[in-house]
Design a protein around this motif. Structure first.
Motif, PDB file in Angstrom:
ATOM      1  N   GLN A  53       0.844  -1.183   0.000  1.00  0.00           N
ATOM      2  CA  GLN A  53       0.000   0.000   0.000  1.00  0.00           C
ATOM      3  C   GLN A  53       0.888   1.245   0.000  1.00  0.00           C
ATOM      4  OE1 GLN A  53      -3.577  -0.414  -0.102  1.00  0.00           O
ATOM      5  NE2 GLN A  53      -2.683  -2.400  -0.603  1.00  0.00           N
ATOM      6  N   LEU A  54       0.651   2.138  -0.944  1.00  0.00           N
ATOM      7  CA  LEU A  54       1.460   3.345  -1.080  1.00  0.00           C
ATOM      8  C   LEU A  54       0.630   4.594  -0.840  1.00  0.00           C
ATOM      9  CD1 LEU A  54       3.294   2.337  -4.387  1.00  0.00           C
ATOM     10  CD2 LEU A  54       4.148   2.101  -2.053  1.00  0.00           C
ATOM     11  N   GLY A  55       1.275   5.635  -0.335  1.00  0.00           N
ATOM     12  CA  GLY A  55       0.640   6.939  -0.211  1.00  0.00           C
ATOM     13  C   GLY A  55      -0.492   7.008   0.796  1.00  0.00           C
ATOM     14  N   LYS A  56      -0.392   6.294   1.908  1.00  0.00           N
ATOM     15  CA  LYS A  56      -1.484   6.253   2.895  1.00  0.00           C
ATOM     16  C   LYS A  56      -1.192   7.117   4.125  1.00  0.00           C
ATOM     17  CE  LYS A  56      -3.575   3.511   0.170  1.00  0.00           C
ATOM     18  NZ  LYS A  56      -4.577   4.105  -0.712  1.00  0.00           N
ATOM     19  N   ARG A  57      -0.171   7.973   4.059  1.00  0.00           N
ATOM     20  CA  ARG A  57       0.241   8.767   5.214  1.00  0.00           C
ATOM     21  C   ARG A  57      -0.894   9.610   5.792  1.00  0.00           C
ATOM     22  NH1 ARG A  57       5.415  12.839   5.465  1.00  0.00           N
ATOM     23  NH2 ARG A  57       5.335  13.157   7.711  1.00  0.00           N
ATOM     24  N   GLN A 102       8.106  -0.987  11.117  1.00  0.00           N
ATOM     25  CA  GLN A 102       9.429  -1.191  10.527  1.00  0.00           C
ATOM     26  C   GLN A 102       9.354  -2.171   9.361  1.00  0.00           C
ATOM     27  OE1 GLN A 102      12.316   0.576  11.303  1.00  0.00           O
ATOM     28  NE2 GLN A 102      12.860  -0.339   9.330  1.00  0.00           N
ATOM     29  N   ALA A 103       8.554  -3.216   9.487  1.00  0.00           N
ATOM     30  CA  ALA A 103       8.401  -4.182   8.389  1.00  0.00           C
ATOM     31  C   ALA A 103       7.806  -3.504   7.161  1.00  0.00           C
ATOM     32  CB  ALA A 103       7.529  -5.362   8.835  1.00  0.00           C
ATOM     33  N   TYR A 104       6.852  -2.611   7.372  1.00  0.00           N
ATOM     34  CA  TYR A 104       6.255  -1.867   6.257  1.00  0.00           C
ATOM     35  C   TYR A 104       7.304  -0.976   5.600  1.00  0.00           C
ATOM     36  CZ  TYR A 104       3.359   1.499   3.739  1.00  0.00           C
ATOM     37  OH  TYR A 104       2.833   2.308   2.773  1.00  0.00           O
ATOM     38  N   LEU A 105       8.084  -0.240   6.401  1.00  0.00           N
ATOM     39  CA  LEU A 105       9.137   0.615   5.843  1.00  0.00           C
ATOM     40  C   LEU A 105      10.152  -0.220   5.062  1.00  0.00           C
ATOM     41  CD1 LEU A 105       9.874   3.119   8.762  1.00  0.00           C
ATOM     42  CD2 LEU A 105       8.634   3.578   6.637  1.00  0.00           C
ATOM     43  N   ASP A 106      10.478  -1.396   5.578  1.00  0.00           N
ATOM     44  CA  ASP A 106      11.421  -2.281   4.886  1.00  0.00           C
ATOM     45  C   ASP A 106      10.856  -2.724   3.530  1.00  0.00           C
ATOM     46  OD1 ASP A 106      13.115  -2.030   7.075  1.00  0.00           O
ATOM     47  OD2 ASP A 106      12.667  -4.039   7.871  1.00  0.00           O
ATOM     48  N   ARG A 107       9.559  -3.053   3.483  1.00  0.00           N
ATOM     49  CA  ARG A 107       8.932  -3.456   2.214  1.00  0.00           C
ATOM     50  C   ARG A 107       8.903  -2.285   1.235  1.00  0.00           C
ATOM     51  NH1 ARG A 107       5.027  -5.649   5.515  1.00  0.00           N
ATOM     52  NH2 ARG A 107       3.405  -4.364   4.596  1.00  0.00           N
ATOM     53  N   LEU A 108       8.611  -1.068   1.728  1.00  0.00           N
ATOM     54  CA  LEU A 108       8.635   0.115   0.864  1.00  0.00           C
ATOM     55  C   LEU A 108      10.028   0.292   0.274  1.00  0.00           C
ATOM     56  CD1 LEU A 108       6.667   2.887   2.831  1.00  0.00           C
ATOM     57  CD2 LEU A 108       6.011   1.835   0.664  1.00  0.00           C
ATOM     58  N   HIS A 109      11.034   0.214   1.112  1.00  0.00           N
ATOM     59  CA  HIS A 109      12.417   0.398   0.676  1.00  0.00           C
ATOM     60  C   HIS A 109      12.800  -0.653  -0.368  1.00  0.00           C
ATOM     61  CE1 HIS A 109      16.562   1.679   0.870  1.00  0.00           C
ATOM     62  NE2 HIS A 109      16.931   0.424   1.085  1.00  0.00           N
ATOM     63  N   ALA A 110      12.456  -1.912  -0.123  1.00  0.00           N
ATOM     64  CA  ALA A 110      12.774  -3.002  -1.048  1.00  0.00           C
ATOM     65  C   ALA A 110      12.111  -2.795  -2.408  1.00  0.00           C
ATOM     66  CB  ALA A 110      12.364  -4.347  -0.453  1.00  0.00           C
ATOM     67  N   ALA A 111      10.944  -2.128  -2.394  1.00  0.00           N
ATOM     68  CA  ALA A 111      10.220  -1.886  -3.641  1.00  0.00           C
ATOM     69  C   ALA A 111      10.650  -0.581  -4.305  1.00  0.00           C
ATOM     70  CB  ALA A 111       8.716  -1.859  -3.364  1.00  0.00           C
ATOM     71  N   GLY A 112      11.621   0.124  -3.689  1.00  0.00           N
ATOM     72  CA  GLY A 112      12.118   1.358  -4.279  1.00  0.00           C
ATOM     73  C   GLY A 112      11.332   2.597  -3.889  1.00  0.00           C
TER      74      GLY A 112
END
Length: 140
Positions: A53-57, A102-112
């Motif tokens: 999920q992107l852009g949900k801030r 942290q797991a979510y941030l890690d997945r975001l980072h892995a996806a660029g």
């Protein structure tokens, strides 16, 4: 598993405050709820089918519908309304939110998408303490 004694939607701070009968209480950010929605749209239909999920801030909650005596179904302002959050799942989100964030941030980072949520890996959402808070004394 503990049962909720109080549930409050805080629109301005974008958190769901929930207290349980074991004395624990959590402030769960709407963003965390949205990116970890238990719906098939987010989780997929099996392991490895999760949808990042992107852009949900800045996601908000328009309403919270009770589901029996065991869950609530939030309607998010991005149109997502199919996730049913059981009391057990909300307890997990509250008690494990630092690790889950942290797991979510890690997945975001892995996806660029390192900067998608405007936070660098290693940062924690405001109020993302895993320490139980004392309840406010109100019950509903």
């Amino acid at each position: 598993m503990p049962n909720p004694t109080d549930l409050t939607v805080r629109q301005k701070s974008r958190v769901l405050e929930i207290a349980f009968d074991d004395g624990s209480a959590f402030s769960i950010p709407f963003e965390l709820m949205r990116v970890y929605s238990p719906s098939a749209e987010v989780k997929g239909h099996g392991p490895g089918q999760e949808v990042l999920q992107l852009g949900k801030r800045d996601v908000g909650i328009l309403g919270l519908e009770p589901v029996g005596n065991y869950a609530v179904k939030p309607e998010f302002d991005d149109g997502h309304a199919s996730g049913i959050f059981t009391w057990d799942y909300l307890y997990k989100l509250g008690s494990e939110q630092g690790v889950m964030w942290q797991a979510y941030l890690d997945r975001l980072h892995a996806a660029g998408f390192q900067g998608d949520s405007g936070r660098e890996p290693g940062t924690v959402l405001p109020g993302a303490s895993t320490a139980p808070k004392s309840g406010c004394g109100h019950s509903h």
